[in-house]
Write an enzyme that holds these catalytic residues in place. Structure first.
Site, short mmCIF file in Angstrom:
data_model
loop_
_atom_site.label_atom_id
_atom_site.label_comp_id
_atom_site.label_asym_id
_atom_site.label_seq_id
_atom_site.Cartn_x
_atom_site.Cartn_y
_atom_site.Cartn_z
N GLY A 46 0.46 29.79 -64.95
CA GLY A 46 -0.68 30.29 -65.72
C GLY A 46 -0.69 31.80 -65.74
O GLY A 46 -0.23 32.44 -64.79
N GLN A 51 -4.08 40.12 -66.71
CA GLN A 51 -2.96 40.41 -65.80
C GLN A 51 -1.90 41.28 -66.46
O GLN A 51 -1.07 41.87 -65.77
CB GLN A 51 -2.32 39.11 -65.31
CG GLN A 51 -3.26 38.29 -64.43
CD GLN A 51 -2.62 36.97 -64.06
OE1 GLN A 51 -2.73 36.00 -64.80
NE2 GLN A 51 -1.92 36.93 -62.94
N CYS A 91 -0.74 33.54 -57.19
CA CYS A 91 -1.07 34.29 -58.41
C CYS A 91 0.07 35.26 -58.69
O CYS A 91 0.56 35.91 -57.75
CB CYS A 91 -2.37 35.06 -58.20
SG CYS A 91 -2.87 36.04 -59.63
N LEU A 92 0.47 35.35 -59.95
CA LEU A 92 1.55 36.29 -60.30
C LEU A 92 1.14 37.74 -60.00
O LEU A 92 2.01 38.59 -59.82
CB LEU A 92 1.93 36.13 -61.78
CG LEU A 92 2.69 34.84 -62.10
CD1 LEU A 92 2.81 34.66 -63.60
CD2 LEU A 92 4.06 34.86 -61.45
N HIS A 133 -8.90 29.23 -62.25
CA HIS A 133 -8.27 30.45 -61.73
C HIS A 133 -8.06 31.47 -62.86
O HIS A 133 -8.36 32.65 -62.70
CB HIS A 133 -6.93 30.04 -61.08
CG HIS A 133 -6.07 31.17 -60.61
ND1 HIS A 133 -5.75 31.33 -59.27
CD2 HIS A 133 -5.43 32.17 -61.27
CE1 HIS A 133 -4.97 32.39 -59.15
NE2 HIS A 133 -4.76 32.91 -60.34
N GLU A 134 -7.57 31.00 -64.01
CA GLU A 134 -7.26 31.92 -65.12
C GLU A 134 -8.53 32.43 -65.78
O GLU A 134 -8.61 33.61 -66.16
CB GLU A 134 -6.35 31.23 -66.16
CG GLU A 134 -5.01 30.73 -65.62
CD GLU A 134 -4.20 31.78 -64.87
OE1 GLU A 134 -4.38 32.99 -65.12
OE2 GLU A 134 -3.38 31.38 -64.00
N HIS A 137 -9.84 35.33 -63.94
CA HIS A 137 -9.18 36.60 -64.28
C HIS A 137 -9.90 37.28 -65.44
O HIS A 137 -10.08 38.51 -65.44
CB HIS A 137 -7.72 36.38 -64.68
CG HIS A 137 -6.76 36.28 -63.54
ND1 HIS A 137 -6.59 37.28 -62.61
CD2 HIS A 137 -5.89 35.31 -63.19
CE1 HIS A 137 -5.65 36.93 -61.73
NE2 HIS A 137 -5.21 35.73 -62.06
#
Ligand code: QAP
Ligand code: CO
Length: 167
Positions: A46, A51, A91-92, A133-134, A137
């Site tokens: 994701g 991000q 997380c990236l 989660h996304e 962000h």
């Protein structure tokens, strides 16, 4: 298509609030394509526009094993929540850190697709966790903010140390 660079926690730009997409046009579709390419290359499941330092409500997700089920969410909002679920998240933007977070277990999300059409999706398990989660962000929230202050400080120090060591 292009691979975009990903912001790393604790970058303050990860706390910006994303604005709604007013028109789903070719530019937004190109951004979604680039985000998908960036997510697949990472590899990740994701990625939110926040991000990559674009503060628009746009998320791409693919939790399939075969990596061929891309979901694009534009202006997503959760319209139903049910139960709770603990899941070890990564997380990236927080590479190498994995911690357990408690979220809703089942959700219903409403969003626009890449053609600008409204759709709703019911999700549970990993997909439900990933959507929450996304969307966090887009609201400027990183998963580590659910952890204790002590853990947050430790994670920040670890990431800062890693940056020093690679300079
Ligand atoms: C969010 O995260 C997520 O630390 C997506 O070194 C993750 O794609 C939601 C990644 C887990 C629910 C459960 C993380 C790749 C990818 C790393 C990701 C790393 C390399 C994270
Ligand atoms: Co993330």
């Amino acid at each position: 298509m292009a691979i975009l660079s990903i912001l790393h926690y604790p970058d303050p730009r990860l706390h910006k609030i994303a604005k709604p997409v007013l028109e789903v046009d070719a530019k937004i579709r190109r951004l979604a394509d680039d985000m998908a390419e960036t997510m697949y290359a990472a590899p990740g499941i994701g990625l939110a526009a926040t991000q990559i330092d674009v503060h628009l409500q746009l998320v791409v997700i693919d939790t399939s094993e075969t990596r061929d089920n891309l979901l694009v969410f534009i202006n997503p909002r959760i319209i139903e929540l049910e139960g709770t679920r603990d899941y070890e998240e990564g997380c990236l933007s927080v590479p190498g850190i994995y911690e357990t977070v408690t979220r809703s277990g089942r959700i219903k999300v409403e969003a626009l697709d890449r053609n600008g059409e409204v759709f709703t999706l019911e999700a549970e398990g990993l997909l439900a966790v990933c959507i929450q989660h996304e969307i966090d962000h887009l609201h400027g929230k990183v998963f580590v903010e659910y952890l204790s202050q002590l853990k947050q400080v430790r994670i920040k120090n670890k990431l800062k140390k890693r940056i020093r060591e690679t300079m």
